[in-house]
Design a protein around this motif. Structure first.
Motif, PDB file in Angstrom:
ATOM      1  N   HIS A 205       1.051   4.326  -2.580  1.00 31.17           N
ATOM      2  CA  HIS A 205       0.869   5.715  -2.143  1.00 31.17           C
ATOM      3  C   HIS A 205       2.012   6.609  -2.596  1.00 31.17           C
ATOM      4  O   HIS A 205       1.803   7.764  -2.950  1.00 31.17           O
ATOM      5  CB  HIS A 205       0.749   5.796  -0.616  1.00 31.17           C
ATOM      6  CG  HIS A 205      -0.660   5.668  -0.158  1.00 31.17           C
ATOM      7  ND1 HIS A 205      -1.068   4.744   0.772  1.00 31.17           N
ATOM      8  CD2 HIS A 205      -1.772   6.349  -0.520  1.00 31.17           C
ATOM      9  CE1 HIS A 205      -2.364   4.854   0.959  1.00 31.17           C
ATOM     10  NE2 HIS A 205      -2.817   5.819   0.191  1.00 31.17           N
TER      11      HIS A 205
ATOM     12  N   SER B 140       8.140   2.510   4.542  1.00 27.67           N
ATOM     13  CA  SER B 140       6.851   1.840   4.740  1.00 27.67           C
ATOM     14  C   SER B 140       6.758   1.202   6.119  1.00 27.67           C
ATOM     15  O   SER B 140       5.688   1.141   6.707  1.00 27.67           O
ATOM     16  CB  SER B 140       6.564   0.825   3.634  1.00 27.67           C
ATOM     17  OG  SER B 140       7.459  -0.231   3.666  1.00 27.67           O
TER      18      SER B 140
ATOM     19  N   LYS C  98       0.838  -1.214   0.000  1.00 26.41           N
ATOM     20  CA  LYS C  98       0.000   0.000   0.000  1.00 26.41           C
ATOM     21  C   LYS C  98       0.867   1.257   0.000  1.00 26.41           C
ATOM     22  O   LYS C  98       0.563   2.237  -0.684  1.00 26.41           O
ATOM     23  CB  LYS C  98      -0.890   0.022   1.246  1.00 26.41           C
ATOM     24  CG  LYS C  98      -2.054  -0.949   1.166  1.00 26.41           C
ATOM     25  CD  LYS C  98      -2.897  -0.779   2.425  1.00 26.41           C
ATOM     26  CE  LYS C  98      -3.872  -1.929   2.580  1.00 26.41           C
ATOM     27  NZ  LYS C  98      -4.256  -2.136   3.980  1.00 26.41           N
ATOM     28  N   VAL C  99       1.954   1.225   0.794  1.00 20.22           N
ATOM     29  CA  VAL C  99       2.796   2.432   0.878  1.00 20.22           C
ATOM     30  C   VAL C  99       3.447   2.707  -0.476  1.00 20.22           C
ATOM     31  O   VAL C  99       3.535   3.866  -0.919  1.00 20.22           O
ATOM     32  CB  VAL C  99       3.864   2.293   1.992  1.00 20.22           C
ATOM     33  CG1 VAL C  99       4.805   3.497   1.978  1.00 20.22           C
ATOM     34  CG2 VAL C  99       3.205   2.153   3.359  1.00 20.22           C
TER      35      VAL C  99
ATOM     36  N   GLU D  18       0.817  13.464  -7.590  1.00 17.03           N
ATOM     37  CA  GLU D  18       0.187  14.687  -7.081  1.00 17.03           C
ATOM     38  C   GLU D  18       1.162  15.867  -7.062  1.00 17.03           C
ATOM     39  O   GLU D  18       0.831  16.969  -7.471  1.00 17.03           O
ATOM     40  CB  GLU D  18      -0.275  14.488  -5.633  1.00 17.03           C
ATOM     41  CG  GLU D  18      -1.597  13.761  -5.483  1.00 17.03           C
ATOM     42  CD  GLU D  18      -1.714  13.181  -4.075  1.00 17.03           C
ATOM     43  OE1 GLU D  18      -2.367  12.131  -3.956  1.00 17.03           O
ATOM     44  OE2 GLU D  18      -1.137  13.760  -3.114  1.00 17.03           O
TER      45      GLU D  18
ATOM     46  N   ASP E 271      -2.847   1.627   7.318  1.00 18.96           N
ATOM     47  CA  ASP E 271      -3.593   1.908   6.087  1.00 18.96           C
ATOM     48  C   ASP E 271      -2.670   2.241   4.912  1.00 18.96           C
ATOM     49  O   ASP E 271      -3.120   2.483   3.793  1.00 18.96           O
ATOM     50  CB  ASP E 271      -4.599   3.054   6.315  1.00 18.96           C
ATOM     51  CG  ASP E 271      -3.903   4.381   6.634  1.00 18.96           C
ATOM     52  OD1 ASP E 271      -2.643   4.433   6.584  1.00 18.96           O
ATOM     53  OD2 ASP E 271      -4.607   5.363   6.937  1.00 18.96           O
TER      54      ASP E 271
ATOM     55  N   SER F 227      -0.856   4.859   4.436  1.00 26.36           N
ATOM     56  CA  SER F 227      -0.645   6.266   4.102  1.00 26.36           C
ATOM     57  C   SER F 227       0.763   6.659   4.580  1.00 26.36           C
ATOM     58  O   SER F 227       1.303   6.056   5.518  1.00 26.36           O
ATOM     59  CB  SER F 227      -1.701   7.141   4.778  1.00 26.36           C
ATOM     60  OG  SER F 227      -1.667   6.906   6.165  1.00 26.36           O
TER      61      SER F 227
ATOM     62  N   LYS G  77       1.431   7.556  -6.053  1.00 32.41           N
ATOM     63  CA  LYS G  77       0.367   8.567  -6.189  1.00 32.41           C
ATOM     64  C   LYS G  77       0.844   9.939  -5.722  1.00 32.41           C
ATOM     65  O   LYS G  77       0.467  10.965  -6.275  1.00 32.41           O
ATOM     66  CB  LYS G  77      -0.863   8.140  -5.392  1.00 32.41           C
ATOM     67  CG  LYS G  77      -1.592   6.970  -6.053  1.00 32.41           C
ATOM     68  CD  LYS G  77      -2.883   6.693  -5.300  1.00 32.41           C
ATOM     69  CE  LYS G  77      -3.324   5.255  -5.462  1.00 32.41           C
ATOM     70  NZ  LYS G  77      -4.072   4.751  -4.310  1.00 32.41           N
ATOM     71  N   ARG G  78       1.661   9.924  -4.696  1.00 33.93           N
ATOM     72  CA  ARG G  78       2.182  11.216  -4.200  1.00 33.93           C
ATOM     73  C   ARG G  78       3.058  11.889  -5.229  1.00 33.93           C
ATOM     74  O   ARG G  78       3.026  13.112  -5.380  1.00 33.93           O
ATOM     75  CB  ARG G  78       3.016  10.989  -2.935  1.00 33.93           C
ATOM     76  CG  ARG G  78       2.271  11.319  -1.670  1.00 33.93           C
ATOM     77  CD  ARG G  78       3.227  11.263  -0.520  1.00 33.93           C
ATOM     78  NE  ARG G  78       3.750  12.601  -0.276  1.00 33.93           N
ATOM     79  CZ  ARG G  78       3.656  13.220   0.904  1.00 33.93           C
ATOM     80  NH1 ARG G  78       3.057  12.615   1.917  1.00 33.93           N
ATOM     81  NH2 ARG G  78       4.151  14.414   1.067  1.00 33.93           N
TER      82      ARG G  78
ATOM     83  N   CYS H 279       5.118   3.529   8.461  1.00 32.58           N
ATOM     84  CA  CYS H 279       3.792   4.076   8.155  1.00 32.58           C
ATOM     85  C   CYS H 279       2.671   3.331   8.882  1.00 32.58           C
ATOM     86  O   CYS H 279       2.838   2.171   9.257  1.00 32.58           O
ATOM     87  CB  CYS H 279       3.555   3.998   6.644  1.00 32.58           C
ATOM     88  SG  CYS H 279       4.670   5.064   5.735  1.00 32.58           S
TER      89      CYS H 279
END
Ligand code: MSP
Length: 668
Positions: free
Chosen positions: A105, A244, A101-102, A112, A250, A252, A108-109, A247
């Motif tokens: 993320h 990770s 998941k990390v 962004e 979840d 994030s 995605k970061r 973190c």
């Protein structure tokens, strides 16, 4: 109190842990132990790197799914570290849900913060599956008509116009150079910083960060308009582990642990993976708008008896557990074997430089530094104290004088230097500083001669102080060595009665006055000397027989009366300091000497040198002694060694050393 977060590379699961892997983990463990002793908030992370083409191929070959394969083999590393007593580490697997998941993320970061930094294009070029890295021809070697990886010496694969996501690495050469310039400690040691600076100055090419030709990886978390499914490049996935693990569940990126530990992260790596850590990783983080780790420290590469550690050379693949077991000669068993191995690895080579593992240097350091220097100090001191009715007691007045003050000064500077060197990531230098103290303490025994003080009732205060100094120095040494030698350090401190709650505390100069408690009566020799037989046994256990065939002795040896090194090594030559000398009645050629060899008590040696040396002239001289000569009776006395001298009938001179060398030092 400050915060310390140390990481090792996460190891590829397709390998079996060997000495090289153990080295990195032991270095990180040493630093973590040191910081814990200092009272710092400490976190230590290691783990396994489980995705990628290599793993998928290996699983296919064995008829397993990649997940089945990694589940079978990943625990090998965790088990090895547990067996080697690596302390309080966290173990991350890149196949864990949170990690996946990390990584998504992070992608995605980047999107962004810098949307244009990830773009689709097609990749064409060479790829080494062993390194999981892309190469240009200038980075490869040609063997016959094939391009091969310079590290693995195996043919590389041609990726032909594979559609791939690219990361705009080219944009980050300048920001990285600026960052390194502002933070000179970001990459250490200096030679590696310079290497990366000149690499960055040459400019960077964008990096392909996804693959479509295999599936064993973390999916790219956004669709490809052409419908292809991509997995994230395994290095982008693997590097993210450092973050990770901090973190929340979840996945994030943020939260309490990231805030607390991330700014302090120190990545310990081998020099082989410098670029991934000092170029790719910080560039990904910059693109995602995240802070960089505090630093990256690259250590050198170990060879084994001159050879690269490789799968094709079984004798180079030293199993660290097997080595520790082979070295478990002391009464405490494996933990002491582990300490001996750790000592060798950290003392032999300054962190950052390459090293070569040989059994000769391992045995040499074991005997000279562990068995002799440290072992003798502890054994002789505790034996003397244990046998004496006088108890150790600190005396402030005596403490100010002569040898006592000199030892205290060396102890204080050993604490200061060891602290500084561990802080500088120089454990070999820390050990050097500690051994200065060990040797000074051995000299102190020779200088203060507690066995002589014990004969004089008026000297009992001084004797008590000598015992106190020895016990507290042992406690201090025990503390200072603990990061490298955890079992030894603890045993030393326990033997001199350090309170349980102070066992794991970093020494301070005040310990010289306060630390000793009840001293153990019969300490076990932690490191018994490895004689020829013991050395051969260890060697035979560690090196498969087909590779051990000793080089035949040159034919000339027999003809000219030469001896082999093994013959020479049978002689145990030591520096001895003459403590007393006196004529022997009726024997005008002989002198009766007592000689300090750094052991619990000096030896009596009868030497035929009376006509060349008046007895008094010898006291305090350092001579060379054959220490393993069988004792024999001379002039009614048992002589426990022989002093080397020049001349036959007429003695012309004594062997000597040209500077102040502690008694008991081996002469080779
Ligand atoms: N999986 C990658 C690292 C990813 S980190 C985000 C990898 N793994 S590895 O299993 O090949 O381990 C590499 C590390 O093991 C080296 O960087 C080094 O720390 C250690 N060593 C492996 N062989 C070694 C020597 N011969 N000598 C010293 N260290 C060695 O690369």
């Amino acid at each position: 109190m400050s915060t310390f977060y140390v990481t090792t590379p996460i190891y590829y699961v397709n390998d079996v842990p060997h000495l090289g892997h153990a080295y990195t983990t032991i270095v990180a463990d040493t630093l973590a132990r040191y910081h814990r002793m200092r009272g710092d908030h400490t976190r230590f992370l290691t783990g396994t790197d489980e995705h990628g083409q290599k793993v998928e191929e290996a699983a296919n070959k064995r008829g397993l799914t990649p997940q089945q394969l990694v589940d079978q083999v990943a625990p090998r590393f965790d088990e090895t570290w547990k067996t080697l007593g690596i302390d309080r580490y966290r173990f991350i697997r890149t196949t864990s849900d949170k990690h996946k998941k990390v990584v998504a993320h992070l992608w995605k970061r980047i999107r962004e913060h810098n949307p244009e930094d990830l773009y689709l294009a097609s990749y064409q070029g060479w790829y080494c599956v062993g390194c999981e890295a892309f190469y240009t021809e200038s980075q490869l070697i040609k063997e016959g008509d094939q391009w091969c990886c310079a590290i693995h010496k195996k043919p590389v694969n041609w990726l032909d116009k594979e559609r791939s996501w690219f990361f705009k690495l080219s944009k980050y050469a300048e920001p990285l150079l600026a960052y390194i310039d502002k933070n000179p400690d970001f990459i250490r040691p200096e030679q590696y910083r310079n290497e990366i600076v000149s690499f960055l100055k040459g400019g960077l090419k964008d990096l392909s960060v996804s693959r479509t030709s295999f599936q064993w990886g973390i999916p790219v978390p956004e669709p490809d308009p052409e419908g292809l499914s991509h997995v994230i490049y395994v290095w982008m996935d693997a590097l993210t582990n450092y973050l990770s693990d901090l973190c929340p569940a979840d996945g994030s990126i943020g939260g309490k642990d990231v805030a607390e530990y991330w700014p302090h992260a120190l990545h310990i790596i081998g020099k082989d993976i410098l670029r991934f850590h000092t170029v790719y990783w910080p560039a990904f983080l910059m693109a995602a708008g995240l802070p960089l780790p505090k630093g990256i420290f690259a250590h050198g590469w170990w060879t084994v008896r001159g050879e690269k550690i490789s799968k094709s050379m079984p004798a180079t693949r030293i199993d660290p557990i097997k080595l520790a077991d082979a070295l478990s000669v002391g009464p405490l068993g494996r933990p002491i074997g582990i300490d001996a191995m750790r000592y060798f690895l950290l003392r032999e080579v300054p962190l950052g430089l390459d090293g070569d593992f040989t059994f000769e240097s391992l045995f040499g350091r074991f005997n000279a530094e562990l068995a002799n220097d440290l072992g003798n100090l502890v054994n002789r001191s505790l034996t003397l104290i244990g046998k004496s009715p006088v108890r150790p007691a600190y005396d402030g007045f005596i403490a100010e004088s002569g040898a006592h003050a000199a030892l205290a000064a060396v102890a204080k500077s050993a604490i200061a230097e060891a602290t500084l060197e561990y802080d500088r990531l120089a454990p070999s230098r820390a050990l050097e500083a500690i051994w200065k103290l060990v040797r000074e303490a051995n000299k102190y025994v020779g200088d203060t001669q507690p066995w002589a003080l014990a004969k004089d009732d008026s000297k009992s205060d001084e004797l008590a102080h000598v015992y106190h100094m020895l016990a507290s120095v042992i406690a201090i040494v025990g503390g200072l060595v603990t990061p490298v030698l955890p079992t030894t350090g603890r045993a030393l401190r326990q033997w001199v009665g350090v309170a349980d709650d102070a066992l794991d505390r970093w020494p301070t100069p005040e310990d010289l006055m306060t630390i000793v408690g009840e001293v153990a009566k019969d300490p076990k020799p932690l490191y018994p000397r490895l004689d020829d037989k013991a050395q051969k046994k260890i060697f035979d256990t560690m090196v498969p027989p087909d590779t051990t065939a000793p080089a035949p002795a040159p034919a000339a040896a027999e003809a000219t009366n030469q001896i082999t090194y093994e013959d020479f090594a049978k002689l145990d030559l030591r520096v001895g300091r003459v403590a007393s000398a006196q004529p022997i009645k009726g024997k005008d050629k002989l002198l009766q000497l007592t000689v300090d060899l750094g052991e619990a008590a000096p030896r009596t040696i009868v030497a035929g040198i009376a006509q060349a040396f008046p007895a008094d002239s010898l006291v305090g001289k350092s001579v060379i002694v054959v220490a393993n000569l069988a004792p024999r009776k001379m002039a009614g006395l048992m002589s426990q060694g022989m002093i080397l001298a020049a001349g036959d009938e007429q003695i012309l001179g004594l062997s000597a050393v040209d500077r102040d060398v502690p008694p008991g030092t081996r002469v080779k």
